[in-house]
Design a protein around this motif. Structure first.
Motif, short mmCIF file in Angstrom:
data_model
loop_
_atom_site.label_atom_id
_atom_site.label_comp_id
_atom_site.label_asym_id
_atom_site.label_seq_id
_atom_site.Cartn_x
_atom_site.Cartn_y
_atom_site.Cartn_z
N VAL A 153 1.31 10.45 -17.89
CA VAL A 153 1.11 10.48 -16.44
C VAL A 153 2.09 11.49 -15.90
CG1 VAL A 153 1.35 9.23 -14.28
CG2 VAL A 153 0.27 8.12 -16.22
N GLN A 154 1.63 12.40 -15.08
CA GLN A 154 2.49 13.42 -14.52
C GLN A 154 2.37 13.47 -13.01
OE1 GLN A 154 1.27 17.04 -16.50
NE2 GLN A 154 2.96 16.92 -17.95
N THR A 155 3.47 13.80 -12.37
CA THR A 155 3.48 14.07 -10.95
C THR A 155 4.48 15.18 -10.70
OG1 THR A 155 3.67 13.13 -8.73
CG2 THR A 155 5.24 12.35 -10.39
N GLN A 156 4.42 15.79 -9.54
CA GLN A 156 5.35 16.87 -9.20
C GLN A 156 6.13 16.50 -7.95
OE1 GLN A 156 1.83 17.64 -9.49
NE2 GLN A 156 2.17 17.89 -11.69
N THR A 173 2.08 4.04 4.85
CA THR A 173 1.41 3.25 3.82
C THR A 173 1.37 1.77 4.18
OG1 THR A 173 3.41 2.76 2.53
CG2 THR A 173 2.29 4.85 2.07
N SER A 174 0.46 1.06 3.53
CA SER A 174 0.36 -0.38 3.76
C SER A 174 1.33 -1.16 2.88
CB SER A 174 -1.07 -0.84 3.44
OG SER A 174 -1.41 -0.51 2.10
N GLY A 175 1.97 -0.47 1.96
CA GLY A 175 2.93 -1.12 1.07
C GLY A 175 3.83 -0.09 0.44
N PRO A 176 4.97 -0.50 -0.08
CA PRO A 176 5.97 0.45 -0.59
C PRO A 176 5.53 1.21 -1.83
CG PRO A 176 6.59 -1.81 -1.15
CD PRO A 176 5.42 -1.91 -0.21
N LEU A 177 4.47 0.77 -2.50
CA LEU A 177 4.05 1.42 -3.74
C LEU A 177 2.72 2.16 -3.61
CD1 LEU A 177 5.01 -1.42 -6.25
CD2 LEU A 177 6.26 0.69 -5.81
N LYS A 178 2.20 2.23 -2.39
CA LYS A 178 0.90 2.86 -2.20
C LYS A 178 0.93 4.35 -2.53
CE LYS A 178 -3.41 2.97 -1.09
NZ LYS A 178 -4.39 2.37 -2.02
N ASP A 179 2.04 5.01 -2.31
CA ASP A 179 2.14 6.45 -2.59
C ASP A 179 2.99 6.69 -3.84
OD1 ASP A 179 4.54 5.66 -1.47
OD2 ASP A 179 4.85 7.58 -0.42
N ILE A 180 2.73 5.89 -4.87
CA ILE A 180 3.58 5.88 -6.05
C ILE A 180 3.63 7.24 -6.76
CG2 ILE A 180 1.74 5.10 -7.60
CD1 ILE A 180 3.85 3.35 -8.99
N LEU A 181 2.58 8.04 -6.64
CA LEU A 181 2.57 9.35 -7.29
C LEU A 181 2.72 10.49 -6.28
CD1 LEU A 181 -0.21 8.87 -9.99
CD2 LEU A 181 2.21 9.29 -10.39
N SER A 182 3.35 10.21 -5.18
CA SER A 182 3.50 11.23 -4.14
C SER A 182 4.35 12.39 -4.64
CB SER A 182 4.17 10.62 -2.90
OG SER A 182 4.47 11.64 -1.96
N PRO A 183 3.89 13.62 -4.42
CA PRO A 183 4.69 14.79 -4.81
C PRO A 183 5.69 15.20 -3.74
CG PRO A 183 2.58 15.51 -3.99
CD PRO A 183 2.55 14.00 -3.94
N PHE A 184 5.77 14.41 -2.67
CA PHE A 184 6.61 14.80 -1.54
C PHE A 184 7.93 14.06 -1.49
CE2 PHE A 184 2.11 15.21 -0.04
CZ PHE A 184 2.05 16.58 -0.17
N ARG A 185 8.30 13.43 -2.59
CA ARG A 185 9.59 12.73 -2.65
C ARG A 185 9.93 12.44 -4.11
NH1 ARG A 185 8.57 7.58 -3.99
NH2 ARG A 185 6.56 6.61 -3.41
N GLU A 186 11.16 12.01 -4.33
CA GLU A 186 11.58 11.60 -5.67
C GLU A 186 10.89 10.29 -6.04
OE1 GLU A 186 13.47 12.85 -7.95
OE2 GLU A 186 14.39 14.58 -6.96
#
Length: 315
Positions: A153-156, A173-186
């Motif tokens: 699994v990769q993300t940037q 987001t509706s929950g803290p893990l909804k954007d788990i693969l977001s490339p806009f943060r660590e």
């Protein structure tokens, strides 16, 4: 301008005539043996996925999981079919799609006397090898590329780049893990644990499938399954494939395992439609999910299609 239009129309007409001749020729050749066919040929070409495809102008061939499963079932229900010959030329694909095709092949082995032989082409890596491991016998060319047993699994993280150009991103987001693969943060530590658990579980399923299909003990498989690739010769030395040879060698092995006397009569299940050659240009598929990971880049000809895969966790 008018001359250009005439030339373009002539070119299209010639292409259609050529495609029609190829389609009719294939139909005539198949009609001689169709009633007595005893080997079903199923092609696994390209990236394996559950991508929606179709329409009157799309190709019947390819690595669409649902299409492959349908062809396997058709072959299984054909009373004359004694064996399935898989022609695999695929760098891999999504885990679920590869697994679904594998399971249908294993169901065929369990419920019928049909023998399955896999013939590896240029590449049969990752999900391609996953599917091949369901065969009774695997034939590879000495220079075929196979293996790549693993999951990724990769993300940037593009925040530094966006900062340089003055772009800010706000996410709701509706929950803290909804954007788990977001490339806009660590990636957060808890997210890393979740993603690693997904990788580990999928990897174990991959290993279990090979153990079941190949009858190889896990302790012998595990050292070979670190994601590396092998040539056909190396794969044979490590017992990941059974023999070396080309398509016709695989066909001979198919006839041998299925106790077919004389020349085997092959029926190509999933033969492309009249306009199959134009499928990549005329497909009605409208999926355009962003690519979140990279497959093993074996062929540049596959690149234009890869952006349509929503999540590839097998490489």
């Amino acid at each position: 301008m008018r001359l250009n239009r005439v030339l373009a129309l002539a070119l299209v007409t010639l292409c259609l005539i050529a495609a029609l001749g190829n389609w009719l020729g294939g139909s005539v050749n198949k009609s001689k043996d169709q009633g007595s066919a005893n080997v079903a040929q199923i092609n696994v070409y390209g990236v394996i996925s559950d991508e929606a495809s179709g329409g009157p102008f799309s190709s019947g061939e390819g690595a669409n999981a649902n299409k492959l499963i349908s062809n396997i079932k058709k072959a299984r229900e054909d009373d004359g079919i004694k064996a399935i010959l898989l022609r695999i030329n695929s760098p891999g694909g999504t885990a679920a799609a590869s697994q679904a095709v594998y399971e249908e092949l294993m169901r065929t082995r369990k419920d019928t006397d049909i023998k399955i032989v896999a013939s590896l082409g240029d590449v049969a890596a990752s999900g391609g090898y996953y599917i091949a491991s369901a065969a009774d016998h695997i034939v590879a060319n000495p220079s075929s590329i196979t293996g790549s047993i693993g999951v990724i699994v990769q993300t940037q993280n593009v925040t530094s780049l966006l900062d340089k150009v003055g772009v800010q991103t706000n996410t709701f987001t509706s929950g803290p893990l909804k954007d788990i693969l977001s490339p806009f943060r660590e990636t957060k530590p808890e997210e890393r644990k979740i993603l690693q658990s997904i990788v580990d579980d999928s990897y174990q399923q991959f290993l279990d499938a090979i153990v079941a299909g190949r009858g190889m003990p896990l302790e012998k498989l595990k050292p070979l399954a670190d994601g590396r690739i092998y040539t056909g010769t190396q794969a044979k030395d490590n017992k990941l494939v059974d023999s070396l040879g080309n398509y016709y060698d695989a066909l001979d092995k198919t006839a041998e395992l299925a106790n077919i006397s004389g020349d085997p009569k092959v029926k190509d299940f999933g033969k492309g439609s009249l306009f199959g050659d134009f499928g990549p240009f005329l497909s009605t598929s409208n999926q355009s999910f962003p690519q979140l990971t990279t497959e093993w880049l074996s062929s540049k000809s596959q690149w234009p299609r890869w952006h349509k895969i929503p999540l590839t966790i097998m490489e």
